[in-house]
Design a protein around this motif. Structure first.
Motif, PDB file in Angstrom:
ATOM      1  N   VAL A  81     -21.174   2.310  24.533  1.00  0.00           N
ATOM      2  CA  VAL A  81     -21.643   3.146  25.637  1.00  0.00           C
ATOM      3  C   VAL A  81     -23.141   2.930  25.781  1.00  0.00           C
ATOM      4  O   VAL A  81     -23.848   2.693  24.796  1.00  0.00           O
ATOM      5  CB  VAL A  81     -21.333   4.646  25.412  1.00  0.00           C
ATOM      6  CG1 VAL A  81     -19.840   4.898  25.419  1.00  0.00           C
ATOM      7  CG2 VAL A  81     -21.967   5.160  24.126  1.00  0.00           C
ATOM      8  N   THR A  82     -23.618   3.019  27.006  1.00  0.00           N
ATOM      9  CA  THR A  82     -25.051   2.906  27.287  1.00  0.00           C
ATOM     10  C   THR A  82     -25.537   4.236  27.845  1.00  0.00           C
ATOM     11  O   THR A  82     -24.969   4.753  28.809  1.00  0.00           O
ATOM     12  CB  THR A  82     -25.325   1.780  28.294  1.00  0.00           C
ATOM     13  OG1 THR A  82     -24.910   0.525  27.721  1.00  0.00           O
ATOM     14  CG2 THR A  82     -26.814   1.700  28.628  1.00  0.00           C
ATOM     15  N   ILE A  83     -26.581   4.787  27.218  1.00  0.00           N
ATOM     16  CA  ILE A  83     -27.148   6.069  27.613  1.00  0.00           C
ATOM     17  C   ILE A  83     -28.493   5.816  28.283  1.00  0.00           C
ATOM     18  O   ILE A  83     -29.360   5.144  27.710  1.00  0.00           O
ATOM     19  CB  ILE A  83     -27.336   7.006  26.409  1.00  0.00           C
ATOM     20  CG1 ILE A  83     -26.026   7.140  25.618  1.00  0.00           C
ATOM     21  CG2 ILE A  83     -27.856   8.359  26.861  1.00  0.00           C
ATOM     22  CD1 ILE A  83     -24.885   7.698  26.403  1.00  0.00           C
ATOM     23  N   ARG A  84     -28.646   6.327  29.497  1.00  0.00           N
ATOM     24  CA  ARG A  84     -29.946   6.277  30.177  1.00  0.00           C
ATOM     25  C   ARG A  84     -30.683   7.580  29.873  1.00  0.00           C
ATOM     26  O   ARG A  84     -30.177   8.661  30.160  1.00  0.00           O
ATOM     27  CB  ARG A  84     -29.768   6.102  31.686  1.00  0.00           C
ATOM     28  CG  ARG A  84     -31.095   6.008  32.448  1.00  0.00           C
ATOM     29  CD  ARG A  84     -30.863   5.699  33.910  1.00  0.00           C
ATOM     30  NE  ARG A  84     -30.185   4.418  34.071  1.00  0.00           N
ATOM     31  CZ  ARG A  84     -30.793   3.236  34.026  1.00  0.00           C
ATOM     32  NH1 ARG A  84     -32.108   3.183  33.805  1.00  0.00           N
ATOM     33  NH2 ARG A  84     -30.107   2.133  34.192  1.00  0.00           N
ATOM     34  N   TYR A  85     -31.876   7.472  29.297  1.00  0.00           N
ATOM     35  CA  TYR A  85     -32.623   8.650  28.877  1.00  0.00           C
ATOM     36  C   TYR A  85     -33.966   8.729  29.600  1.00  0.00           C
ATOM     37  O   TYR A  85     -34.465   7.739  30.153  1.00  0.00           O
ATOM     38  CB  TYR A  85     -32.880   8.612  27.356  1.00  0.00           C
ATOM     39  CG  TYR A  85     -33.882   7.554  26.961  1.00  0.00           C
ATOM     40  CD1 TYR A  85     -35.241   7.849  26.870  1.00  0.00           C
ATOM     41  CD2 TYR A  85     -33.482   6.241  26.705  1.00  0.00           C
ATOM     42  CE1 TYR A  85     -36.160   6.872  26.518  1.00  0.00           C
ATOM     43  CE2 TYR A  85     -34.387   5.271  26.367  1.00  0.00           C
ATOM     44  CZ  TYR A  85     -35.730   5.577  26.271  1.00  0.00           C
ATOM     45  OH  TYR A  85     -36.637   4.608  25.956  1.00  0.00           O
ATOM     46  N   SER A  86     -34.553   9.923  29.600  1.00  0.00           N
ATOM     47  CA  SER A  86     -35.890  10.133  30.160  1.00  0.00           C
ATOM     48  C   SER A  86     -36.573  11.236  29.376  1.00  0.00           C
ATOM     49  O   SER A  86     -36.033  12.347  29.263  1.00  0.00           O
ATOM     50  CB  SER A  86     -35.806  10.503  31.642  1.00  0.00           C
ATOM     51  OG  SER A  86     -37.106  10.686  32.185  1.00  0.00           O
ATOM     52  N   MET A  87     -37.744  10.927  28.809  1.00  0.00           N
ATOM     53  CA  MET A  87     -38.529  11.913  28.074  1.00  0.00           C
ATOM     54  C   MET A  87     -39.507  12.540  29.066  1.00  0.00           C
ATOM     55  O   MET A  87     -40.487  11.924  29.471  1.00  0.00           O
ATOM     56  CB  MET A  87     -39.239  11.255  26.901  1.00  0.00           C
ATOM     57  CG  MET A  87     -38.295  10.496  25.981  1.00  0.00           C
ATOM     58  SD  MET A  87     -39.090   9.790  24.529  1.00  0.00           S
ATOM     59  CE  MET A  87     -39.243  11.242  23.498  1.00  0.00           C
ATOM     60  N   LEU A  88     -39.235  13.764  29.481  1.00  0.00           N
ATOM     61  CA  LEU A  88     -39.935  14.374  30.608  1.00  0.00           C
ATOM     62  C   LEU A  88     -41.277  14.985  30.227  1.00  0.00           C
ATOM     63  O   LEU A  88     -42.163  15.081  31.068  1.00  0.00           O
ATOM     64  CB  LEU A  88     -39.038  15.451  31.227  1.00  0.00           C
ATOM     65  CG  LEU A  88     -37.652  14.963  31.672  1.00  0.00           C
ATOM     66  CD1 LEU A  88     -36.831  16.123  32.202  1.00  0.00           C
ATOM     67  CD2 LEU A  88     -37.775  13.870  32.709  1.00  0.00           C
ATOM     68  N   MET A  89     -41.422  15.432  28.978  1.00  0.00           N
ATOM     69  CA  MET A  89     -42.651  16.100  28.576  1.00  0.00           C
ATOM     70  C   MET A  89     -43.131  15.586  27.230  1.00  0.00           C
ATOM     71  O   MET A  89     -42.326  15.157  26.397  1.00  0.00           O
ATOM     72  CB  MET A  89     -42.440  17.620  28.508  1.00  0.00           C
ATOM     73  CG  MET A  89     -42.263  18.264  29.859  1.00  0.00           C
ATOM     74  SD  MET A  89     -42.128  20.060  29.761  1.00  0.00           S
ATOM     75  CE  MET A  89     -40.450  20.219  29.135  1.00  0.00           C
ATOM     76  N   THR A  90     -44.442  15.621  27.037  1.00  0.00           N
ATOM     77  CA  THR A  90     -45.060  15.230  25.778  1.00  0.00           C
ATOM     78  C   THR A  90     -45.337  16.481  24.948  1.00  0.00           C
ATOM     79  O   THR A  90     -45.243  17.597  25.444  1.00  0.00           O
ATOM     80  CB  THR A  90     -46.364  14.478  26.048  1.00  0.00           C
ATOM     81  OG1 THR A  90     -47.224  15.314  26.841  1.00  0.00           O
ATOM     82  CG2 THR A  90     -46.097  13.178  26.800  1.00  0.00           C
ATOM     83  N   PRO A  91     -45.669  16.309  23.651  1.00  0.00           N
ATOM     84  CA  PRO A  91     -45.990  17.480  22.831  1.00  0.00           C
ATOM     85  C   PRO A  91     -47.166  18.257  23.429  1.00  0.00           C
ATOM     86  O   PRO A  91     -48.011  17.666  24.106  1.00  0.00           O
ATOM     87  CB  PRO A  91     -46.367  16.853  21.478  1.00  0.00           C
ATOM     88  CG  PRO A  91     -45.655  15.537  21.470  1.00  0.00           C
ATOM     89  CD  PRO A  91     -45.696  15.067  22.896  1.00  0.00           C
TER      90      PRO A  91
END
Length: 263
Positions: A81-91
Protein backbone atom coordinates in the motif's frame (compact mmCIF):
# COMPACT_ATOMS: atom_id res chain seq x y z
CA UNK A 1 3.94 77.73 96.33
CA UNK A 2 2.42 78.47 92.95
CA UNK A 3 4.20 79.51 89.78
CA UNK A 4 2.44 81.19 86.88
CA UNK A 5 3.32 80.39 83.25
CA UNK A 6 1.91 81.76 80.00
CA UNK A 7 1.46 79.29 77.08
CA UNK A 8 0.07 79.85 73.63
CA UNK A 9 -2.06 76.89 72.37
CA UNK A 10 -3.68 76.95 68.95
CA UNK A 11 -3.35 80.76 68.88
CA UNK A 12 -4.96 81.20 72.34
CA UNK A 13 -2.96 82.40 75.34
CA UNK A 14 -3.47 80.17 78.36
CA UNK A 15 -2.09 80.82 81.82
CA UNK A 16 -1.03 77.72 83.75
CA UNK A 17 -0.58 77.53 87.45
CA UNK A 18 1.86 74.86 88.60
CA UNK A 19 2.01 74.04 92.24
CA UNK A 20 4.79 72.50 94.12
CA UNK A 21 3.35 69.04 93.56
CA UNK A 22 3.70 69.39 89.78
CA UNK A 23 -0.08 69.59 89.03
CA UNK A 24 -0.98 72.07 86.34
CA UNK A 25 -4.23 73.87 85.76
CA UNK A 26 -5.66 76.81 83.96
CA UNK A 27 -5.17 80.11 85.59
CA UNK A 28 -8.30 81.64 87.00
CA UNK A 29 -10.04 83.94 84.58
CA UNK A 30 -8.70 82.21 81.48
CA UNK A 31 -11.06 80.19 79.23
CA UNK A 32 -9.34 77.90 76.65
CA UNK A 33 -11.03 77.64 73.29
CA UNK A 34 -10.95 74.15 71.84
CA UNK A 35 -10.29 73.92 68.11
CA UNK A 36 -11.65 71.14 65.90
CA UNK A 37 -10.28 67.73 66.83
CA UNK A 38 -9.25 66.64 63.38
CA UNK A 39 -6.29 64.54 62.36
CA UNK A 40 -4.90 64.85 58.83
CA UNK A 41 -2.59 62.09 57.54
CA UNK A 42 0.27 63.42 55.52
CA UNK A 43 0.96 61.14 52.60
CA UNK A 44 4.46 59.78 52.63
CA UNK A 45 6.59 58.83 49.66
CA UNK A 46 5.20 56.07 47.37
CA UNK A 47 7.30 52.88 47.39
CA UNK A 48 7.79 50.94 44.20
CA UNK A 49 8.55 47.23 44.58
CA UNK A 50 11.63 46.19 42.75
CA UNK A 51 12.22 42.82 41.01
CA UNK A 52 11.46 39.91 43.28
CA UNK A 53 12.89 37.08 41.10
CA UNK A 54 9.43 35.60 40.41
CA UNK A 55 9.06 34.76 36.64
CA UNK A 56 6.36 36.67 34.85
CA UNK A 57 3.88 34.29 33.08
CA UNK A 58 4.06 34.55 29.28
CA UNK A 59 1.16 34.28 26.86
CA UNK A 60 -0.60 30.90 26.64
CA UNK A 61 0.25 28.95 23.45
CA UNK A 62 -2.82 28.22 21.34
CA UNK A 63 -2.46 25.78 18.43
CA UNK A 64 -4.72 26.16 15.40
CA UNK A 65 -7.69 23.78 15.13
CA UNK A 66 -6.07 21.42 12.61
CA UNK A 67 -4.48 17.98 12.63
CA UNK A 68 -0.67 18.19 12.78
CA UNK A 69 -0.28 15.34 10.26
CA UNK A 70 -2.67 13.58 7.92
CA UNK A 71 -2.69 11.01 5.15
CA UNK A 72 -4.69 8.69 2.89
CA UNK A 73 -3.98 5.57 0.88
CA UNK A 74 -3.14 6.64 -2.67
CA UNK A 75 -2.29 3.30 -4.33
CA UNK A 76 -2.24 -0.43 -3.66
CA UNK A 77 -0.95 -3.63 -5.20
CA UNK A 78 -1.49 -7.21 -4.12
CA UNK A 79 1.36 -6.95 -1.60
CA UNK A 80 1.81 -3.22 -0.88
CA UNK A 81 0.00 0.00 0.00
CA UNK A 82 1.14 3.56 -0.66
CA UNK A 83 0.23 6.26 1.86
CA UNK A 84 0.24 9.93 0.85
CA UNK A 85 1.04 12.04 3.92
CA UNK A 86 1.27 15.75 4.76
CA UNK A 87 2.85 17.26 7.88
CA UNK A 88 0.73 20.38 8.34
CA UNK A 89 2.35 21.96 11.40
CA UNK A 90 5.81 22.21 12.95
CA UNK A 91 6.62 22.01 16.68
CA UNK A 92 5.33 22.83 19.21
CA UNK A 93 1.95 22.23 17.56
CA UNK A 94 3.19 19.64 15.03
CA UNK A 95 6.16 17.48 14.10
CA UNK A 96 9.45 17.53 12.24
CA UNK A 97 10.11 15.20 9.30
CA UNK A 98 10.66 12.32 8.77
CA UNK A 99 7.41 10.59 9.64
CA UNK A 100 7.04 6.88 10.40
CA UNK A 101 3.92 5.09 9.14
CA UNK A 102 2.97 1.96 11.05
CA UNK A 103 0.44 -0.66 9.90
CA UNK A 104 -1.79 -2.73 12.19
CA UNK A 105 -4.00 -5.72 11.45
CA UNK A 106 -7.01 -4.42 13.40
CA UNK A 107 -8.57 -1.15 14.52
CA UNK A 108 -8.17 -2.16 18.19
CA UNK A 109 -4.44 -2.81 17.74
CA UNK A 110 -4.10 0.57 16.02
CA UNK A 111 -5.90 2.40 18.84
CA UNK A 112 -3.67 0.76 21.45
CA UNK A 113 -0.43 0.87 19.39
CA UNK A 114 0.15 -2.88 19.82
CA UNK A 115 1.12 -5.72 17.46
CA UNK A 116 2.29 -3.67 14.45
CA UNK A 117 2.69 -5.73 11.28
CA UNK A 118 4.83 -3.40 9.13
CA UNK A 119 6.17 0.14 8.98
CA UNK A 120 8.21 2.46 6.78
CA UNK A 121 9.89 5.86 7.21
CA UNK A 122 9.49 8.84 4.89
CA UNK A 123 12.23 11.03 3.49
CA UNK A 124 12.98 14.57 4.75
CA UNK A 125 10.05 16.06 2.83
CA UNK A 126 7.10 17.35 4.82
CA UNK A 127 4.70 15.87 2.27
CA UNK A 128 5.02 12.92 -0.06
CA UNK A 129 4.33 9.19 -0.29
CA UNK A 130 5.52 6.11 1.57
CA UNK A 131 5.10 2.57 0.20
CA UNK A 132 4.94 -0.36 2.61
CA UNK A 133 5.44 -3.82 1.10
CA UNK A 134 5.42 -7.47 2.12
CA UNK A 135 1.67 -7.49 2.78
CA UNK A 136 -1.10 -10.04 2.21
CA UNK A 137 -3.36 -9.68 -0.86
CA UNK A 138 -6.92 -8.44 -0.40
CA UNK A 139 -6.35 -7.56 3.27
CA UNK A 140 -7.41 -4.52 5.32
CA UNK A 141 -4.87 -2.59 7.39
CA UNK A 142 -4.99 0.42 9.73
CA UNK A 143 -2.17 2.96 9.74
CA UNK A 144 -0.88 5.53 12.24
CA UNK A 145 1.83 8.21 12.25
CA UNK A 146 4.72 8.95 14.58
CA UNK A 147 7.49 11.56 14.49
CA UNK A 148 10.00 13.21 16.82
CA UNK A 149 9.86 10.07 18.97
CA UNK A 150 6.14 10.55 19.67
CA UNK A 151 2.99 8.74 18.56
CA UNK A 152 0.45 10.98 16.88
CA UNK A 153 -2.70 10.65 19.02
CA UNK A 154 -5.23 11.69 16.38
CA UNK A 155 -5.15 9.97 12.98
CA UNK A 156 -6.06 6.32 12.36
CA UNK A 157 -6.31 5.64 8.61
CA UNK A 158 -7.40 2.58 6.66
CA UNK A 159 -5.83 0.87 3.67
CA UNK A 160 -6.37 -2.35 1.74
CA UNK A 161 -4.18 -4.35 -0.57
CA UNK A 162 -5.48 -5.30 -4.01
CA UNK A 163 -7.09 -8.67 -4.54
CA UNK A 164 -5.08 -11.23 -6.39
CA UNK A 165 -6.48 -11.48 -9.92
CA UNK A 166 -8.27 -14.67 -10.79
CA UNK A 167 -6.47 -14.96 -14.11
CA UNK A 168 -3.90 -13.31 -16.35
CA UNK A 169 -3.93 -12.86 -20.15
CA UNK A 170 -1.09 -12.43 -22.63
CA UNK A 171 -1.33 -11.62 -26.36
CA UNK A 172 1.09 -12.91 -28.99
CA UNK A 173 0.94 -11.89 -32.69
CA UNK A 174 1.26 -15.00 -34.87
CA UNK A 175 1.44 -13.29 -38.27
CA UNK A 176 0.87 -9.81 -39.68
CA UNK A 177 0.46 -8.22 -43.09
CA UNK A 178 -0.46 -4.85 -44.52
CA UNK A 179 -4.00 -4.43 -43.25
CA UNK A 180 -4.23 -6.84 -40.34
CA UNK A 181 -2.85 -9.65 -38.22
CA UNK A 182 -3.68 -12.87 -36.38
CA UNK A 183 -2.99 -13.20 -32.66
CA UNK A 184 -3.32 -15.84 -29.92
CA UNK A 185 -4.43 -14.90 -26.41
CA UNK A 186 -3.44 -17.18 -23.50
CA UNK A 187 -5.54 -17.13 -20.35
CA UNK A 188 -4.00 -18.61 -17.17
CA UNK A 189 -5.53 -19.21 -13.74
CA UNK A 190 -3.20 -17.42 -11.30
CA UNK A 191 -5.64 -17.44 -8.39
CA UNK A 192 -5.90 -19.63 -5.33
CA UNK A 193 -8.95 -21.60 -6.47
CA UNK A 194 -10.32 -23.21 -9.65
CA UNK A 195 -11.81 -20.82 -12.19
CA UNK A 196 -15.27 -21.52 -13.59
CA UNK A 197 -15.22 -18.86 -16.29
CA UNK A 198 -13.12 -15.97 -17.57
CA UNK A 199 -13.28 -12.72 -19.55
CA UNK A 200 -10.43 -10.88 -21.25
CA UNK A 201 -10.72 -7.15 -22.04
CA UNK A 202 -8.58 -4.47 -23.66
CA UNK A 203 -8.81 -1.15 -25.52
CA UNK A 204 -7.51 -0.69 -29.06
CA UNK A 205 -4.74 1.88 -29.43
CA UNK A 206 -5.51 2.85 -33.05
CA UNK A 207 -7.90 1.92 -35.84
CA UNK A 208 -7.94 -1.83 -35.09
CA UNK A 209 -11.13 -3.78 -35.55
CA UNK A 210 -11.95 -7.30 -34.36
CA UNK A 211 -12.96 -9.38 -37.41
CA UNK A 212 -13.40 -12.84 -35.91
CA UNK A 213 -12.64 -14.93 -32.81
CA UNK A 214 -12.27 -18.68 -32.28
CA UNK A 215 -12.20 -20.67 -29.03
CA UNK A 216 -13.84 -17.67 -27.38
CA UNK A 217 -16.96 -15.47 -27.58
CA UNK A 218 -16.71 -11.78 -28.51
CA UNK A 219 -19.00 -9.87 -26.15
CA UNK A 220 -17.95 -6.34 -27.16
CA UNK A 221 -15.97 -5.45 -30.25
CA UNK A 222 -15.84 -1.65 -30.50
CA UNK A 223 -12.92 0.42 -29.18
CA UNK A 224 -13.22 -1.57 -25.95
CA UNK A 225 -13.08 -5.31 -26.59
CA UNK A 226 -14.34 -8.10 -24.30
CA UNK A 227 -13.91 -11.80 -25.12
CA UNK A 228 -15.31 -14.53 -22.85
CA UNK A 229 -14.66 -18.22 -22.66
CA UNK A 230 -16.32 -20.76 -24.94
CA UNK A 231 -18.59 -23.36 -23.38
CA UNK A 232 -15.80 -25.94 -23.30
CA UNK A 233 -12.76 -23.98 -22.01
CA UNK A 234 -14.08 -21.84 -19.20
CA UNK A 235 -13.12 -24.06 -16.28
CA UNK A 236 -9.45 -23.79 -15.37
CA UNK A 237 -7.68 -25.56 -12.54
CA UNK A 238 -5.19 -23.63 -10.43
CA UNK A 239 -2.31 -22.88 -12.78
CA UNK A 240 -4.31 -24.16 -15.78
CA UNK A 241 -4.53 -22.29 -19.10
CA UNK A 242 -6.72 -21.89 -22.20
CA UNK A 243 -6.24 -20.02 -25.47
CA UNK A 244 -8.34 -18.26 -28.08
CA UNK A 245 -7.42 -16.77 -31.43
CA UNK A 246 -8.51 -13.62 -33.25
CA UNK A 247 -8.29 -11.99 -36.66
CA UNK A 248 -7.79 -8.23 -36.49
CA UNK A 249 -8.04 -5.62 -39.24
CA UNK A 250 -5.59 -2.76 -38.75
CA UNK A 251 -4.07 0.00 -40.85
CA UNK A 252 -0.69 -0.24 -39.12
CA UNK A 253 1.59 -2.86 -37.65
CA UNK A 254 0.23 -4.26 -34.39
CA UNK A 255 1.43 -2.72 -31.18
CA UNK A 256 1.39 -4.20 -27.71
CA UNK A 257 -2.01 -5.09 -26.24
CA UNK A 258 -2.42 -4.71 -22.46
CA UNK A 259 -5.16 -7.25 -21.72
CA UNK A 260 -6.88 -7.60 -18.36
CA UNK A 261 -8.40 -10.88 -17.17
CA UNK A 262 -11.14 -11.54 -14.64
CA UNK A 263 -14.03 -13.79 -13.86
Amino acid sequence: MLHRFGVVLGGVAVALMVGAGGAAGAAPGSTPTAGPATTTATPGPTLTAGPTGTPTPGPTLTCPPALPVGGVMSAATETSVTIRYSMLMTPPCGYNAPVTITLFASADDARQWVNPVAEAVSGPERSGTVTIGGLTPDTAYWFRFSADGKHDPYVIGTARTAARPACAATVAVDSAWNGGYVATVTVRNVGAEPLDGWHVSWRWGGDERLVSVWNGVAEASGPDVVVGNASYNGRLAIGGAATFGMLVAAGAAPGGIAAACGR
